[in-house]
Write a protein that holds these residues in place. Sequence first.
Motif, PDB file in Angstrom:
ATOM      1  N   VAL A 124      -0.844 -42.950  29.645  1.00 52.91           N
ATOM      2  CA  VAL A 124      -2.270 -42.957  30.167  1.00 52.91           C
ATOM      3  C   VAL A 124      -2.592 -44.375  31.214  1.00 52.91           C
ATOM      4  O   VAL A 124      -1.745 -44.850  31.373  1.00 52.91           O
ATOM      5  CB  VAL A 124      -3.304 -43.357  28.729  1.00 52.91           C
ATOM      6  N   GLY A 125      -3.592 -44.175  31.524  1.00 52.20           N
ATOM      7  CA  GLY A 125      -4.100 -45.068  32.776  1.00 52.20           C
ATOM      8  C   GLY A 125      -4.528 -46.497  32.440  1.00 52.20           C
ATOM      9  O   GLY A 125      -4.599 -47.245  33.316  1.00 52.20           O
ATOM     10  N   ASP A 126      -4.818 -46.750  31.284  1.00 50.19           N
ATOM     11  CA  ASP A 126      -5.524 -48.036  30.937  1.00 50.19           C
ATOM     12  C   ASP A 126      -5.187 -48.406  29.629  1.00 50.19           C
ATOM     13  O   ASP A 126      -5.046 -47.672  28.616  1.00 50.19           O
ATOM     14  CB  ASP A 126      -7.077 -48.203  31.326  1.00 50.19           C
ATOM     15  N   THR A 127      -5.541 -49.718  29.284  1.00 47.37           N
ATOM     16  CA  THR A 127      -5.149 -50.147  28.013  1.00 47.37           C
ATOM     17  C   THR A 127      -6.058 -49.654  26.727  1.00 47.37           C
ATOM     18  O   THR A 127      -5.520 -49.422  25.928  1.00 47.37           O
ATOM     19  CB  THR A 127      -4.965 -51.773  27.852  1.00 47.37           C
ATOM     20  N   GLY A 128      -7.401 -49.437  27.163  1.00 49.66           N
ATOM     21  CA  GLY A 128      -8.317 -49.078  26.122  1.00 49.66           C
ATOM     22  C   GLY A 128      -7.988 -47.670  25.821  1.00 49.66           C
ATOM     23  O   GLY A 128      -7.992 -47.400  24.836  1.00 49.66           O
ATOM     24  N   ALA A 129      -7.666 -46.691  26.778  1.00 46.59           N
ATOM     25  CA  ALA A 129      -7.164 -45.401  26.436  1.00 46.59           C
ATOM     26  C   ALA A 129      -5.797 -45.444  25.462  1.00 46.59           C
ATOM     27  O   ALA A 129      -5.668 -44.822  24.613  1.00 46.59           O
ATOM     28  CB  ALA A 129      -7.045 -44.582  27.451  1.00 46.59           C
ATOM     29  N   GLY A 130      -5.068 -46.240  25.923  1.00 50.62           N
ATOM     30  CA  GLY A 130      -3.614 -46.499  24.992  1.00 50.62           C
ATOM     31  C   GLY A 130      -3.989 -47.070  23.755  1.00 50.62           C
ATOM     32  O   GLY A 130      -3.229 -46.265  22.911  1.00 50.62           O
ATOM     33  N   LEU A 131      -4.920 -47.743  23.504  1.00 45.78           N
ATOM     34  CA  LEU A 131      -5.262 -48.382  22.175  1.00 45.78           C
ATOM     35  C   LEU A 131      -5.852 -47.219  21.427  1.00 45.78           C
ATOM     36  O   LEU A 131      -5.734 -47.022  20.258  1.00 45.78           O
ATOM     37  CB  LEU A 131      -6.260 -49.584  22.216  1.00 45.78           C
ATOM     38  N   GLU A 132      -6.839 -46.426  22.000  1.00 46.31           N
ATOM     39  CA  GLU A 132      -7.203 -45.339  21.460  1.00 46.31           C
ATOM     40  C   GLU A 132      -6.465 -44.116  21.113  1.00 46.31           C
ATOM     41  O   GLU A 132      -6.365 -43.847  20.017  1.00 46.31           O
ATOM     42  CB  GLU A 132      -8.563 -44.839  22.426  1.00 46.31           C
ATOM     43  N   VAL A 133      -5.587 -43.850  22.087  1.00 47.00           N
ATOM     44  CA  VAL A 133      -4.336 -42.859  21.566  1.00 47.00           C
ATOM     45  C   VAL A 133      -3.619 -43.464  20.257  1.00 47.00           C
ATOM     46  O   VAL A 133      -3.210 -42.735  19.346  1.00 47.00           O
ATOM     47  CB  VAL A 133      -3.598 -42.730  22.814  1.00 47.00           C
TER      48      VAL A 133
END
Length: 192
Positions: A124-133
């Motif tokens: 993914v493109g950002d840390t927030g999305a990575g944490l959500e995933v």
Amino acid sequence: MTGQAEAAGLRAVCAAAWPESDADRVPPPIAGFVVSSFSPLAAETARRCLERRPVPLPGAAADSAVTAVVVVSALGDLAGAVHVAEVTDSGGRPGPLLFFQAVPNAVAGHVAARWGLTGPVVCVGDTGAGLEVAALLIEDGDADEALLVRVDQAATAAGRDRAAAVLLRAPTPADGPPRRGPRPHDHEGGQP
């Protein structure tokens, strides 16, 4: 990233970074990955983090935990893309390995294979999305834990490549109730 993970209701059990000392100048090369530091940065930071992995999950053998790999990068393999553009602009033909490694999933797959990780692989493109995933994969039972690796290549000659990795698990009762605050996206914007 540890603080962001905890704010997202996850438990960071170990972490690593690049650089961690003045000796961190060039990450160790990886066979099959050429021209760019992107994949070596991800692999080395993942190695450091996984070697710091504590005892296995309660009630699970070390080799039975399902571990997802989530790679985060806002720009992907910047050095590789610049190289391909320069070769193409000068009338040359980029080598086939550059096509393979142009996708961040390539290094995520390398890390998973190298460490015997059997969970999903996501980029993914950002840390927030990575944490959500990562949180969703753990919450849905698709993984027991998630290795989140963020790679930021220097955009200028004076800059320095950076990477960070954190191994995430669901909080335990000893951790207290999850501290879910704003969505992790809301805190995006800084270096790892």
